[in-house]
Write a protein that holds these residues in place. Structure first.
Motif, PDB file in Angstrom:
ATOM      1  N   MET A   1       0.825  -1.198   0.000  1.00 40.88           N
ATOM      2  CA  MET A   1       0.000   0.000   0.000  1.00 40.88           C
ATOM      3  C   MET A   1       0.866   1.258   0.000  1.00 40.88           C
ATOM      4  O   MET A   1       0.514   2.280  -0.627  1.00 40.88           O
ATOM      5  N   ALA A   2       2.022   1.214   0.656  1.00 36.03           N
ATOM      6  CA  ALA A   2       2.930   2.367   0.660  1.00 36.03           C
ATOM      7  C   ALA A   2       3.445   2.646  -0.754  1.00 36.03           C
ATOM      8  O   ALA A   2       3.517   3.814  -1.181  1.00 36.03           O
ATOM      9  N   PHE A   3       3.826   1.582  -1.474  1.00 37.19           N
ATOM     10  CA  PHE A   3       4.271   1.774  -2.868  1.00 37.19           C
ATOM     11  C   PHE A   3       3.135   2.328  -3.727  1.00 37.19           C
ATOM     12  O   PHE A   3       3.356   3.169  -4.615  1.00 37.19           O
ATOM     13  N   LEU A   4       1.914   1.853  -3.524  1.00 31.51           N
ATOM     14  CA  LEU A   4       0.779   2.349  -4.287  1.00 31.51           C
ATOM     15  C   LEU A   4       0.528   3.826  -4.002  1.00 31.51           C
ATOM     16  O   LEU A   4       0.287   4.624  -4.928  1.00 31.51           O
ATOM     17  N   LEU A   5       0.614   4.232  -2.739  1.00 33.60           N
ATOM     18  CA  LEU A   5       0.435   5.644  -2.391  1.00 33.60           C
ATOM     19  C   LEU A   5       1.551   6.499  -2.985  1.00 33.60           C
ATOM     20  O   LEU A   5       1.306   7.632  -3.437  1.00 33.60           O
ATOM     21  N   ALA A   6       2.790   5.975  -3.001  1.00 33.43           N
ATOM     22  CA  ALA A   6       3.892   6.712  -3.607  1.00 33.43           C
ATOM     23  C   ALA A   6       3.648   6.904  -5.110  1.00 33.43           C
ATOM     24  O   ALA A   6       3.876   8.007  -5.671  1.00 33.43           O
ATOM     25  N   ALA A   7       3.176   5.859  -5.774  1.00 32.96           N
ATOM     26  CA  ALA A   7       2.889   5.962  -7.214  1.00 32.96           C
ATOM     27  C   ALA A   7       1.779   6.964  -7.488  1.00 32.96           C
ATOM     28  O   ALA A   7       1.868   7.786  -8.426  1.00 32.96           O
ATOM     29  N   VAL A   8       0.719   6.921  -6.679  1.00 29.81           N
ATOM     30  CA  VAL A   8      -0.383   7.869  -6.864  1.00 29.81           C
ATOM     31  C   VAL A   8       0.091   9.297  -6.629  1.00 29.81           C
ATOM     32  O   VAL A   8      -0.307  10.240  -7.336  1.00 29.81           O
ATOM     33  N   SER A   9       0.976   9.471  -5.655  1.00 27.99           N
ATOM     34  CA  SER A   9       1.508  10.820  -5.376  1.00 27.99           C
ATOM     35  C   SER A   9       2.290  11.338  -6.571  1.00 27.99           C
ATOM     36  O   SER A   9       2.162  12.520  -6.965  1.00 27.99           O
ATOM     37  N   ILE A  10       3.135  10.484  -7.170  1.00 26.01           N
ATOM     38  CA  ILE A  10       3.907  10.901  -8.338  1.00 26.01           C
ATOM     39  C   ILE A  10       2.972  11.244  -9.498  1.00 26.01           C
ATOM     40  O   ILE A  10       3.163  12.238 -10.223  1.00 26.01           O
TER      41      ILE A  10
END
Length: 553
Positions: free
Chosen positions: A129-138
């Motif tokens: 979920m942390a990687f997914l949130l990082a991708a959405v932020s980018i």
């Protein structure tokens, strides 16, 4: 080994998805802190003329406060914690993107705030979920840049905040509309932000996994310890240095009645735990107490001064009872050998002496001599009875048992008791027993036991006062209690009461076999003798015998 690791890993991941109430609280409080920081930044930026108006930024923080308040005030977070956490974290990314748009776009140093939802996702949910949130932020940040570049979103600040760096004309360098190298700056900025966000996702995700793994192993260890504490028969209580009860296993509750108690000061004063804990210096101390008709062994232990104290309680009552029973059987064997020796060594001379006395009485000697011979015969007969008593005491339950009522036993014992010279100043208080109380015993032997207890009560009362006799039934047992108003006994004397040849009477008034023999008789009938006494408070001896079941009508 690999399968075990796979199982452990899946268990850790599953465990990491289980949000706890303390994490709910941390999640909401952290967001309130972020809202306060962004609101303060908006006000300061407006007062320094870095932005034209703080209201768009305050509107964003207000929206964040709205859904955070909704999260706090409803049960949604508690009923569906994972879904609620994911939704509000994605909402945080969108709100932060809007905030950046109104506060400086790509050059805004607050862009690193995207790390906040990424870190929260890693700690509260999972590394994925942390990687997914990082991708959405980018993606959101890139969309903001793209829309700004094609002039679909106006630049509200015109990069005026970069004037803080002086006359470097950075605006002309980083703005793609003014300089061809502007896109290089944007790409580098995005790559740097992506590296930071994905690095946070990986680092905090790994840290979260290790924390959850350690937490899961700690919980398993606690469960193993709790299981061991629950199945061991000894009581275990954990105390702090002030005597507060931190934890107690189930075995400790019936031993010292710790249920509902929060401190050793609230426990029974007979345990004397408050004073002992105050004197305890460690590392280990052992002592015994007699509490609730039980013998308890206590162990206090702690590793360092001022640390918590482990209190272990062992019930030695049954062990002591079995030990006493073995000692009793050993004494009975010794008494049997002694009785056999007495019967052999004294019995034959007594028979010869008795025969000689018979012959001398038949010769019709002088009257004065005849009286002396009669006195001599009485002493010989007395010695003979003593020898018979000692030999019979080695086998106290010999004889035919019959059904008798308790009232019959009491009446026979009292008839003999009233004839004794030691009882003239004694006042009897006899409660008429229930006629339905029936026991199966050798009647003469139980009468002997009750008579012995009555005489002991008279001696303890110094030949005056009140001796009470009570009879009752408790479940399948009949209780015969004899109480006196004497001086009572100490605990040390109580422990020696049924020891052969131990007596508290003056020399010449007893040989110390009465209670020992009485206890042997009662034990042979499947019963026991209980004693309740204290110094200055008299004594109560209770004969407990099996009751004969009442006939079904």
């Amino acid at each position: 080994m690999s399968s075990e690791r796979t199982i452990d890993r899946s268990a850790i991941i599953e465990h990491s998805h289980q949000l706890r109430p303390v994490e709910y609280h941390w999640h909401i409080v952290a967001r309130w802190g972020a809202i306060a920081f962004f609101s303060l930044a908006a006000v300061i930026a407006a007062s320094c003329r870095f932005i034209e108006s703080p209201w768009p930024l305050l509107a964003v923080t207000g929206a964040m406060g709205g859904y955070n308040l909704l999260l706090h005030a409803t049960d949604w977070m508690r009923s569906k914690p994972q879904r609620a956490t994911r939704i509000v974290l994605f909402a945080d990314v969108v709100a932060l993107t809007v905030f950046l748009h109104y506060s400086g776009d790509i050059e805004n140093p607050l862009a690193v705030a995207y790390c906040l939802p990424v870190v929260a996702g890693a700690l509260l949910l999972s590394r994925r979920m942390a990687f997914l949130l990082a991708a959405v932020s980018i993606v959101c940040f890139f969309a903001l840049i793209a829309l700004t570049a094609v002039d679909m979103l106006p630049i509200h600040l015109h990069h005026n905040h970069l004037d803080l760096l002086g006359d470097l004309a950075i605006e002309e360098t980083v703005d793609p509309d003014l300089h061809p190298q502007g896109w290089n700056y944007i790409i580098v900025h995005m790559v740097s932000l992506a590296a930071v966000l994905f690095g946070c996702a990986y680092g905090f995700g790994a840290l979260s996994d290790r924390i959850h793994e350690a937490s899961l192993e700690l919980e398993r260890e606690n469960q193993r310890i709790a299981l061991l504490l629950n199945i061991i028969p000894d009581g275990v209580v954990l105390l702090d240095r002030h005597g507060a009860i931190l934890q107690a296993n189930p075995a400790a509750i019936p031993l010292v009645h710790t249920s509902g108690k929060t401190s050793v000061a609230e426990l029974d004063a007979r345990l004397d735990m408050r004073a002992r804990l105050g004197r305890f210096e460690g590392p280990i101390e052992e002592f015994e107490t007699h509490y609730d008709n039980r013998v308890l062994r206590h162990i206090l232990a702690r590793r360092l001064e001022g640390n918590r104290v482990a209190w272990v309680i062992q019930d030695l009552t049954e062990q002591r009872r079995l030990t006493a029973q073995v000692m009793h059987m050993s004494k009975m064997i010794d008494l049997g050998l002694l009785a056999a020796g007495i019967a052999h060594e004294i019995g034959n001379p007594l028979s010869s002496m008795s025969a000689i006395i018979d012959v001398m009485e038949m010769k019709q000697t002088a009257p004065g001599l005849i009286d002396k011979m009669r006195a001599l015969r009485s002493h010989v007969d007395r010695i003979h009875r003593i020898v018979q008593d000692v030999t019979s005491f080695a086998r106290p339950s010999a004889g035919r048992r019959t059904h008798v009522t308790v009232s019959q036993v009491i009446d026979k014992a009292l008839q003999i008791f009233r004839l004794h010279e030691r009882t003239r100043g004694i006042q009897l208080d006899v409660s008429a027993p229930d006629p339905s109380l029936v026991i199966e015993v050798v009647e003469d032997q139980i009468v002997q036991v009750l008579l012995n207890l009555l005489l002991n009560a008279a001696d303890a009362s110094s030949g005056k006062g009140v001796v009470a006799v009570r009879a009752s039934r408790r479940d399948d047992r009949v209780l015969l209690a004899v109480s006196d108003s004497g001086v009572g006994m100490s605990e040390e004397l109580q422990r020696r009461l049924f020891t052969p040849f131990f007596t508290t009477k003056d020399p010449g008034k007893g040989v110390g076999l009465g209670l020992f023999i009485s206890e042997s008789i009662v034990r042979g009938h499947g019963g026991s003798i209980d004693v309740r006494t204290a110094l200055g408070a008299g004594a109560t001896f209770t004969v407990v015998l099996p009751a004969v079941p009442s006939p079904v009508s």
